[in-house]
Design an enzyme around this catalytic site. Structure first.
Site, short mmCIF file in Angstrom:
data_model
loop_
_atom_site.label_atom_id
_atom_site.label_comp_id
_atom_site.label_asym_id
_atom_site.label_seq_id
_atom_site.Cartn_x
_atom_site.Cartn_y
_atom_site.Cartn_z
N TYR A 87 -5.15 -4.25 13.35
CA TYR A 87 -5.83 -4.41 12.06
C TYR A 87 -7.01 -3.45 11.96
CZ TYR A 87 -8.05 -6.57 8.03
OH TYR A 87 -8.61 -6.79 6.80
N SER A 128 -2.50 -5.10 5.06
CA SER A 128 -3.74 -4.94 4.32
C SER A 128 -4.52 -3.74 4.87
CB SER A 128 -4.55 -6.23 4.37
OG SER A 128 -5.53 -6.26 3.37
N ASP A 155 0.41 -9.90 -5.73
CA ASP A 155 -0.71 -9.60 -4.85
C ASP A 155 -1.83 -9.01 -5.70
OD1 ASP A 155 -2.54 -8.80 -2.99
OD2 ASP A 155 -1.14 -7.68 -1.74
N HIS A 177 -0.70 -12.00 -1.30
CA HIS A 177 -1.20 -11.13 -0.24
C HIS A 177 -0.98 -11.75 1.14
CE1 HIS A 177 -3.59 -7.74 1.18
NE2 HIS A 177 -4.30 -8.58 1.92
#
Length: 729
Positions: free
Chosen positions: A485, A566, A657, A699
């Site tokens: 991430y 993301s 989203d 999302h």
């Protein structure tokens, strides 16, 4: 070298219209944006483009021989009972439970731990609308009422409804246009605070597809039994339209705390109000058309302040003020300039959370080399009393100051969940297993977890977990999935995944979790080392971890898949641009791909705390260097005779989203297909570049279980085909 496609023939992609007239001037630099028209999700042209791309993707997925096997196996594996951590309100206990393949978890209530539970909230009862998921959930202090938010299509919008807990009756109260909010009951249970935005584009019926920027949030109080139009406006700040508000009522019910934030940075202003006579204060604010008279305790956005406990006016907070790994501090509201340390910052470990329990005790949770360590401390002095005996993994804690019992859940890469009941009244805490959840037909003894520390480009040691079969052979033959991430101070800690267990067992996959900079694994300094002009560190760290897996014999480039969601989707998009030669497959979920315009849509402006903003000249020059949309190149043109193409790439997004809006993935898809494929008579790019767009979903969260299974079967069967990974029973 990029992997050779296993397709019989290259895919035929739709030709996307290019509008060459769309050019922006960024501080003297002209940047074209030929697919700007894809920013309108409601246009017929965009809808037709999405439809044609979906056809291409389905034609490819229909050739993936593991697709049905994965789907069927996941259906079987998810058929087991799962429980979330119990929590207490009033004298009742609550927990979420799923019998196996129920679309959503069901909320149960018990009078005590030995009594029969009863269903309180079950969204699965509406079989015709399993796309409406649970968002917010808050129970009043006396356990009389449940206020909960329903999210249509998985979007970030919540519509709050209320029910009585004793008889389960729904009240007529309905609160709309709530987003990025919590629900905070006053202890008299007459109502609650919440934050809302103006309705997008008027009273639209299909919420979640809008792209309008989210600004002008306001704080309201709702009195039970009244219409939303009667709600009291408690706070707003029109001079700072990007401010967002959240509230907390102290354990004694005497104070309302107001947190004010603007971005995703770990900083907030902190105001307070004595609410011993809250109803009269609310009536006065309503009659006089004024805001509640909050008192400013912290009025700068330069540090984080989280409430831990209070005794009258003496408050304990967790903060990163002059403490990047966080500490506990104390202040008397009557002497607001005098702050003292209760638990100083650790030299090595990060303070993740602190909760007051058992009157004058604290449970503190630290992150030590990406593994949780839990301590019992004295609340008044901060002194360490006990360290709880937990294995290497991740914990969550539910406890209240008034209770002598804490519930602690434990998970790891190989343990789904163990919930401990920790009794704190005795001199030494007593830990006993309250509930243990085992995954059927998964034998953890067949697998192992290792942690390695990989040297990044600048020499920084990057932690990475590697999960594999115990008898894994390091001959570079293993399909490997690398995930990360790296942003917004968010830490990725060990956790179990049912889906991942299937990949380990049936595809022989090696799973790797890289704790790259930008996250919070080593505190705020680790976070800041992956932001703004240092964002390239995140990509360097991820690439270094990939190179380690190859050099150590775990895999080879053609069998290495990278995945992220993301901010992690941005990570994947940037890395395939920078090093397409070392990945065989890429799965980029809901990625932030247009780094020059992200701040113009919904809540994107809040991300400037990590990325910067293209409207600032200095920021623009580092953003343009790594923005996935603006750095798609033909790698074979500068390869010194080597055969290099982009890895097989699947971009994943969802039509509802409204956090990272789908236009990011659509514009990158069009750019990649044009640059690498459709603009050339004969392209070396034979690895597929496709998109998967989930309908009535948001999302990466709150999806019904069947959607989770379908998405997993699609993306991992794509991965298996591209990495030539064989299925074994």
């Amino acid at each position: 070298m990029g992997s050779l496609s296993t397709l019989d023939a290259p895919l035929k992609y739709p030709i996307a219209r290019r509008d060459e007239s769309v050019v922006d001037n960024y501080h003297g630099v002209l940047v074209s944006d030929p697919y700007r028209w894809l920013e309108d999700p409601d246009s017929e042209e965009t809808k037709e483009y999405v439809k044609r791309q979906a056809h291409v993707t389905e034609s490819l997925l229909s050739t993936c021989d593991t697709r049905d096997k994965l789907g069927n196996r996941l259906q079987q594996v998810f058929e087991f009972e799962r429980y979330q951590l119990p929590f207490k309100r009033g004298n009742k206990y609550f927990y979420f439970h799923n019998k196996g393949l129920q679309p959503f978890d069901v909320l149960y209530v018990q009078d005590d731990l030995d009594s029969d539970p009863k269903v309180l909230l079950d969204l699965n009862e509406d079989n015709n609308n399993v796309t409406v998921s649970l968002g917010l959930c808050s129970i009043s202090e006396d356990a009389k009422y449940l206020a909960y938010g329903l999210r249509p299509g998985g979007s970030d919008w919540n519509t709050i409804q209320v029910m009585t807990i004793e008889d389960g009756n729904s009240l007529p109260d309905t609160i709309s246009w709530v987003k990025f909010s919590n629900i905070t009951w006053t202890h008299d249970s007459k109502g609650f605070f919440y934050s809302r935005f103006p309705a997008p584009n008027g009273e639209t019926t299909d919420v979640g597809t809008e792209t309008k920027i989210d600004v002008n949030q306001e704080l309201y109080y709702h009195v039970l039994g009244t219409d939303q139009s009667e709600d009291v406006l408690c706070y707003k700040d029109p001079e700072h339209p990007k401010y967002r508000f959240s509230t907390y009522v102290t354990d004694d019910g005497q104070y309302l705390l107001l947190d004010i934030g603007e971005t995703c940075d770990s900083v907030n202003k902190l105001y307070y109000l004595n609410i011993s006579s809250i109803q009269s204060a609310l009536q006065s604010a309503k009659d006089e058309n004024t805001l509640l008279p909050f008192i400013k305790l912290v009025d700068d956005l330069d540090a984080l302040y989280q409430y831990v406990a209070n005794d009258e006016t003496i408050f304990t907070f967790q903060t990163n003020k002059n403490a990047p790994k966080c500490k506990l501090v104390r202040v008397d509201l009557s002497k607001p300039s005098n702050w003292t340390d209760v638990v100083p910052e650790s030299k090595r470990d990060v303070l993740v959370s602190a909760q007051a329990v058992n009157g004058n005790q604290l449970i503190t949770c630290y992150l030590s080399d990406v593994k949780h360590v839990v301590h019992i401390r004295d609340l008044l002095t901060g002194c360490l009393l006990h360290t709880l005996p937990l294995e290497i993994g991740t914990v969550r804690i539910n406890a209240r100051r008034k209770d002598t019992t804490a519930f602690i859940s434990f998970t790891s890469f190989l343990t789904y969940n163990i919930t401990y009941q920790c009794e704190l009244a005795s001199q030494v805490p007593v830990m006993k297993i309250f509930r243990e959840i085992l995954v059927p037909n998964f034998d953890r003894s067949e697998f192992k977890t290792d942690q390695v520390f990989v040297a990044s480009k600048d020499g920084t040691k990057i932690p990475m977990f590697i999960v594999s079969k115990k008898d894994v052979i390091l001959d570079k033959s293993n399909p490997c999935l690398l995930y990360a991430y790296g942003g917004f101070n968010s830490s990725l800690t060990p956790h179990f995944s049912v889906i991942r267990s299937v990949l380990l067992k049936h595809l022989g996959a090696v799973f790797c979790l890289a704790n790259i900079r930008g996250g919070g694994e080593y505190g705020e300094e680790w976070h800041k080392a992956g932001t703004f002009e240092k964002k390239q560190n995140c990509f360097d760290d991820f690439i270094a971890c990939a190179e380690f897996l190859v050099s150590s014999g775990y895999t080879q480039p053609s069998k290495l898949c990278i995945e992220g969601a993301s901010n992690g989707g941005l990570l994947v998009g940037a890395c395939i641009n920078q090093r397409p030669d070392i990945f065989g497959c890429a799965l980029a979920h809901v990625g932030v791909m247009d780094m020059l315009r992200f701040h113009k849509f919904t809540i994107g402006h809040a991300w400037t705390s990590d990325f910067g903003c293209s409207e600032m000249e200095e920021d623009f020059h580092w953003l343009i260097k790594y923005s996935p949309l603006h750095n798609v190149r033909r790698p074979w043109e500068n390869s010194n005779g080597r055969y290099i193409q982009y890895p097989a790439t699947m971009l994943l997004t969802a039509d509802h989203d409204n956090r990272v809006v789908p236009l990011h993935s659509l514009k990158l898809l069009a750019t990649m297909q044009h640059t690498l494929c459709t603009s050339l008579k004969r392209s070396p790019q034979v690895n597929p570049i496709v998109v998967r767009i989930e309908s009535k979903a948001g999302h990466c969260c709150c999806r019904p279980i069947q959607k989770e299974i379908d998405v997993a079967a699609d993306r991992y069967s794509f991965m298996a085909k591209m990495l030539d990974a064989s299925w074994t029973d």
